[in-house]
Design an enzyme around this catalytic site. Structure first.
Site, PDB file in Angstrom:
ATOM      1  N   ARG A  24       0.826  -1.208   0.000  1.00 24.40           N
ATOM      2  CA  ARG A  24       0.000   0.000   0.000  1.00 24.40           C
ATOM      3  C   ARG A  24       0.864   1.263   0.000  1.00 24.40           C
ATOM      4  O   ARG A  24       0.957   1.967  -0.994  1.00 24.40           O
ATOM      5  CB  ARG A  24      -0.935  -0.008   1.221  1.00 24.40           C
ATOM      6  CG  ARG A  24      -2.130   0.961   1.108  1.00 24.40           C
ATOM      7  CD  ARG A  24      -1.814   2.393   1.477  1.00 24.40           C
ATOM      8  NE  ARG A  24      -1.353   2.542   2.847  1.00 24.40           N
ATOM      9  CZ  ARG A  24      -0.959   3.701   3.360  1.00 24.40           C
ATOM     10  NH1 ARG A  24      -0.972   4.793   2.635  1.00 24.40           N
ATOM     11  NH2 ARG A  24      -0.515   3.764   4.621  1.00 24.40           N
ATOM     12  N   ASP A  25       1.549   1.518   1.085  1.00 26.98           N
ATOM     13  CA  ASP A  25       2.272   2.774   1.237  1.00 26.98           C
ATOM     14  C   ASP A  25       3.481   2.862   0.323  1.00 26.98           C
ATOM     15  O   ASP A  25       3.939   3.962   0.006  1.00 26.98           O
ATOM     16  CB  ASP A  25       2.701   2.961   2.697  1.00 26.98           C
ATOM     17  CG  ASP A  25       3.003   4.412   3.028  1.00 26.98           C
ATOM     18  OD1 ASP A  25       2.510   5.297   2.305  1.00 26.98           O
ATOM     19  OD2 ASP A  25       3.733   4.659   4.001  1.00 26.98           O
ATOM     20  N   HIS A 216       5.417   4.600  12.745  1.00 26.18           N
ATOM     21  CA  HIS A 216       5.589   4.554  11.288  1.00 26.18           C
ATOM     22  C   HIS A 216       6.540   5.684  10.885  1.00 26.18           C
ATOM     23  O   HIS A 216       6.198   6.863  11.028  1.00 26.18           O
ATOM     24  CB  HIS A 216       4.220   4.736  10.615  1.00 26.18           C
ATOM     25  CG  HIS A 216       4.252   4.774   9.122  1.00 26.18           C
ATOM     26  ND1 HIS A 216       3.765   3.742   8.343  1.00 26.18           N
ATOM     27  CD2 HIS A 216       4.690   5.719   8.249  1.00 26.18           C
ATOM     28  CE1 HIS A 216       3.906   4.060   7.063  1.00 26.18           C
ATOM     29  NE2 HIS A 216       4.466   5.255   6.983  1.00 26.18           N
ATOM     30  N   HIS A 218       9.299   7.538   8.100  1.00 23.95           N
ATOM     31  CA  HIS A 218       9.903   7.709   6.787  1.00 23.95           C
ATOM     32  C   HIS A 218      11.359   8.089   6.995  1.00 23.95           C
ATOM     33  O   HIS A 218      11.709   8.736   7.988  1.00 23.95           O
ATOM     34  CB  HIS A 218       9.165   8.790   5.994  1.00 23.95           C
ATOM     35  CG  HIS A 218       7.832   8.337   5.495  1.00 23.95           C
ATOM     36  ND1 HIS A 218       7.194   8.902   4.411  1.00 23.95           N
ATOM     37  CD2 HIS A 218       6.989   7.359   5.922  1.00 23.95           C
ATOM     38  CE1 HIS A 218       6.033   8.298   4.193  1.00 23.95           C
ATOM     39  NE2 HIS A 218       5.894   7.360   5.113  1.00 23.95           N
ATOM     40  N   CYS A 249       6.459  10.948   0.764  1.00 19.66           N
ATOM     41  CA  CYS A 249       5.296  11.824   0.893  1.00 19.66           C
ATOM     42  C   CYS A 249       5.383  12.936  -0.143  1.00 19.66           C
ATOM     43  O   CYS A 249       6.415  13.595  -0.261  1.00 19.66           O
ATOM     44  CB  CYS A 249       5.249  12.429   2.302  1.00 19.66           C
ATOM     45  SG  CYS A 249       3.940  13.645   2.530  1.00 19.66           S
ATOM     46  N   ASN A 258       9.697   5.038   3.047  1.00 19.64           N
ATOM     47  CA  ASN A 258       9.619   4.419   4.360  1.00 19.64           C
ATOM     48  C   ASN A 258      10.953   3.774   4.721  1.00 19.64           C
ATOM     49  O   ASN A 258      11.797   3.533   3.855  1.00 19.64           O
ATOM     50  CB  ASN A 258       8.545   3.335   4.350  1.00 19.64           C
ATOM     51  CG  ASN A 258       7.169   3.863   4.072  1.00 19.64           C
ATOM     52  OD1 ASN A 258       6.480   4.355   4.958  1.00 19.64           O
ATOM     53  ND2 ASN A 258       6.727   3.767   2.814  1.00 19.64           N
TER      54      ASN A 258
END
Length: 316
Positions: A24-25, A216, A218, A249, A258
């Site tokens: 997903r991310d 979470h 990055h 992002c 990430n």
């Protein structure tokens, strides 16, 4: 080995939980469109490598994030393994209904701790966003779906700068009001630093002991793994990571994605912290992702290899 008094005081965990968020991310930020078959392969290989929690995609507007338009099909066709949590991101009731139709029983809602970030992206304040989740909570409760929550820009915002802990706590209380008891503090813009991570993590863990906490990060400015260590020192035992270090992002210029799953696993295994993953299998997944993308990614282990491999070469 000489053990200093400081080392005696440091109590590293014996194990942590690493959630794989790459499907997903990671993939949602790539221009290269992965096929349904490729996504399923990444999910199933990640589970085979040891992932017990995996974010398989999101049920959001395909116009907004076209890379996630086929999550329904991925969810229907992938092989599911008992004991593995298959999670999706949703933003509203419609997304939750799609998740239920696809047989997914774990969904994540997200709200920004930054008012400026929330207003810029959704034209709503964080409080308004959270109030809108009430209908999602009701639907989830009647359809056997468990909800978790993510608080984005929990440490810093590219528009506001450092986000005060009070704004994070406001978001936490909003989630608790609708019955969400699993929350993630997300460093969306890669602005967090270890001292701040320790302070925020220790504060929320002490103030909200009924919440299951996740972090979470990055790696935008190279502090991702240092932030993990700060979180560990504060007693947090669950972390998101992404194969090959994909992601990033759009509101953080130069964002490198990430923290890489293989980098996090490698660090933990070197420290004697169990993750339940097979590192070699995760490295293989990361290399496959790089081949499909046709480029190198930000993963350090994929570039340099495991420390143990270097030692073997030197000893030949």
């Amino acid at each position: 080995m000489l053990t200093t008094e400081l080392e005696k005081d440091l109590k590293w965990p014996s194990s942590i939980v690493v959630s794989e968020v790459g499907p997903r991310d990671g993939l949602q930020n790539e221009k290269t469109m992965f096929t349904v078959e490729q996504k399923i392969s990444l999910i199933e290989r990640s589970v085979e490598a040891g992932a017990k929690i995996i974010e398989i995609g999101s049920f959001v507007s395909p116009k907004a994030i076209p890379q996630m338009a086929d999550t329904d099909e991925v969810a229907r066709r992938m092989k599911r393994v008992d004991g593995v949590e298959y999670r999706v991101l949703v933003t509203n009731l419609r997304g939750l209904e799609r998740a239920e139709a696809a047989g997914i029983k774990k969904a994540k809602l997200t709200v920004s701790a930054s008012r400026a970030h929330s207003l810029s992206n959704l034209n709503r304040t964080p409080e308004e966003v959270l109030r809108g989740f009430a209908e999602c909570a009701e639907y989830a409760a009647t359809h056997g779906i468990t909800l978790s929550g993510a608080i984005s820009t929990a440490f810093g915002c590219s528009m506001e700068g450092k986000v005060p802990i009070e704004q994070v706590i406001t978001a936490i209380n909003g989630f608790r009001e609708i019955g969400v008891k699993e929350l993630s503090l997300s460093d969306t813009t890669g602005m967090a630093h270890p001292q701040q991570v320790y302070a925020y993590s220790a504060r929320v863990k002490e103030q909200f002991p009924d919440i299951t906490w996740n972090l979470h990060f990055h790696n935008t400015r190279g502090m991702g793994l240092a932030n993990v260590m700060a979180g560990m020192m504060a007693g947090i035992g669950r972390y998101d990571a992404c194969f090959a270090g994909l992601g990033g992002c759009p509101f953080a210029p130069g964002a490198s994605g990430n923290i890489a799953t293989e980098d996090l696993i490698h660090m933990c295994h070197e420290m004697g912290i169990d993750t339940g993953y097979d590192l070699d299998k995760m490295i293989s997944i990361g290399k496959y992702v790089q081949e499909v993308l046709g480029k190198d990614t930000s993963s350090f282990v994929l570039k340099a290899g495991k420390s143990s491999d270097i030692v073997k070469v030197q000893n030949k």
